[in-house]
Design a protein around this motif. Structure first.
Motif, short mmCIF file in Angstrom:
data_model
loop_
_atom_site.label_atom_id
_atom_site.label_comp_id
_atom_site.label_asym_id
_atom_site.label_seq_id
_atom_site.Cartn_x
_atom_site.Cartn_y
_atom_site.Cartn_z
N GLU A 19 0.84 -1.16 -0.01
CA GLU A 19 0.21 -0.08 0.08
C GLU A 19 0.96 1.40 -0.03
O GLU A 19 0.77 2.24 -0.79
N LEU A 72 3.79 1.55 -1.31
CA LEU A 72 4.56 1.79 -2.70
C LEU A 72 3.43 2.43 -3.57
O LEU A 72 3.70 3.12 -4.22
N LEU A 73 2.21 1.73 -3.50
CA LEU A 73 1.13 2.34 -4.55
C LEU A 73 0.85 3.56 -4.15
O LEU A 73 0.37 4.27 -5.15
N ASP A 74 0.65 4.16 -2.84
CA ASP A 74 0.57 5.52 -2.67
C ASP A 74 1.47 6.39 -3.38
O ASP A 74 1.17 7.72 -3.15
N LYS A 75 2.50 6.05 -3.53
CA LYS A 75 3.68 6.96 -4.49
C LYS A 75 4.25 7.91 -3.44
O LYS A 75 4.58 9.06 -3.99
N VAL A 76 4.11 7.91 -2.22
CA VAL A 76 4.53 9.05 -1.17
C VAL A 76 5.97 8.88 -1.04
O VAL A 76 6.63 9.81 -0.94
N VAL A 83 9.31 8.52 -2.75
CA VAL A 83 9.88 8.67 -4.28
C VAL A 83 11.28 8.10 -4.31
O VAL A 83 11.87 7.68 -5.28
N GLN A 96 12.28 2.88 -1.63
CA GLN A 96 11.35 1.86 -2.40
C GLN A 96 11.93 0.62 -2.19
O GLN A 96 11.03 -0.40 -2.18
#
Ligand code: ADP
Length: 242
Positions: A43, A45-49, A51, A56
């Motif tokens: 979750e 990683l999906l949120d892309k908070v 960077v 990551q």
């Protein structure tokens, strides 16, 4: 007598059902922690908070590690269910116990960090052969060696075999954290871990020793443990020579 037998039958059945329920509850509990870590990391990683690629990667590494944990758990559960159902298809053959120990130590030396640990092997003076499954004995000894490694912070581990009158004694000795005396009878139970809170990540599923015990007893042998809290443990088993 019929009534007594019936009561015995019912209480056996009740005990069996209770064990099944405990087993399912324990498995679910063990599955939860890795699953929620994997979900959490996915979750994030999906949120892309996050960077930075390095950060990551940390989450991706966590997903792989936790999946490994799940895989180990499922493997252990499969081994146990095969033992319970008596469907393990190990084939017995004549094996040299000294060669077995040499093979196991070669495998184990690849796994352990050779800078901090040393592995001594003590071979039998006579060259003894037994009719057993090499695969099964390897699995049992590696299980004990992995514990010796996991529960000590560097040091020396000893793997040995001794020929006694009608049996063989195998052992794995470490100078690790040891086990408190009042815990010694519990450690062979399925899912039992001595120190659940203080060794996170160190402990596995708590199934390893129960697999060792059941495997050895199915072969007509018996397991033993000697341990001094803070000073190390010796785990092992006796196998009859037939
Ligand atoms: P796991 O290693 O997956 O936790 P095991 O069934 O192999 O499960 O062992 C049960 C528990 O017994 C461990 O969690 C640990 O507390 C204790 N134990 C096993 N081997 C050792 C050892 N060599 N030294 C100290 N404690 C040990």
């Amino acid at each position: 007598w019929g009534v007594v037998a019936l009561f015995q039958d019912i209480s056996e059945r009740w005990r069996f059902e209770q064990l099944q329920k405990d087993f399912v509850a324990n498995v679910s509990h063990e599955l939860k922690a890795p699953l929620s870590s994997i979900k959490g990391a996915g979750e994030i990683l999906l949120d892309k908070v996050i960077v930075e690629p390095a950060k990551q990667d940390e989450y991706l590494k966590m997903i792989v590690e936790e999946t490994d944990r799940l895989e180990d758990l499922v493997d252990d559960i499969l081994i146990l269910s095969e033992l319970d159902a008596n469907t393990s298809n190990y084939s017995r053959a004549k094996i040299s116990v000294n060669d077995l120990l040499k093979k196991v130590s070669r495998i184990f030396r690849k796994i352990m960090d050779q800078e901090n640990y040393s592995l001594q092997i003590i071979l039998s003076e006579e060259n003894i052969y037994i009719r057993e499954s090499e695969e099964k004995l390897k699995q049992v000894l590696l299980n004990l060696l992995e514990n010796a490694y996991k529960f000590s912070a560097g040091g020396s581990i000893e793997l040995g075999v001794e020929y006694l009158k009608n049996e063989l004694k195998f052992w794995v000795k470490d100078n690790g954290i040891g086990i408190p005396e009042n815990e010694l009878e519990n450690i062979w139970e399925r899912f039992y871990k001595v120190d659940k809170a203080h060794t996170p990540g160190k402990s596995g599923s708590g199934l390893g020793l129960s697999i060792v015990k059941q495997t050895i007893e199915d072969s007509g042998g018996r397991v033993f443990v000697e341990s001094e809290y803070g000073n190390g443990s010796t785990f092992g088993f006796y196998l009859p020579l037939i």
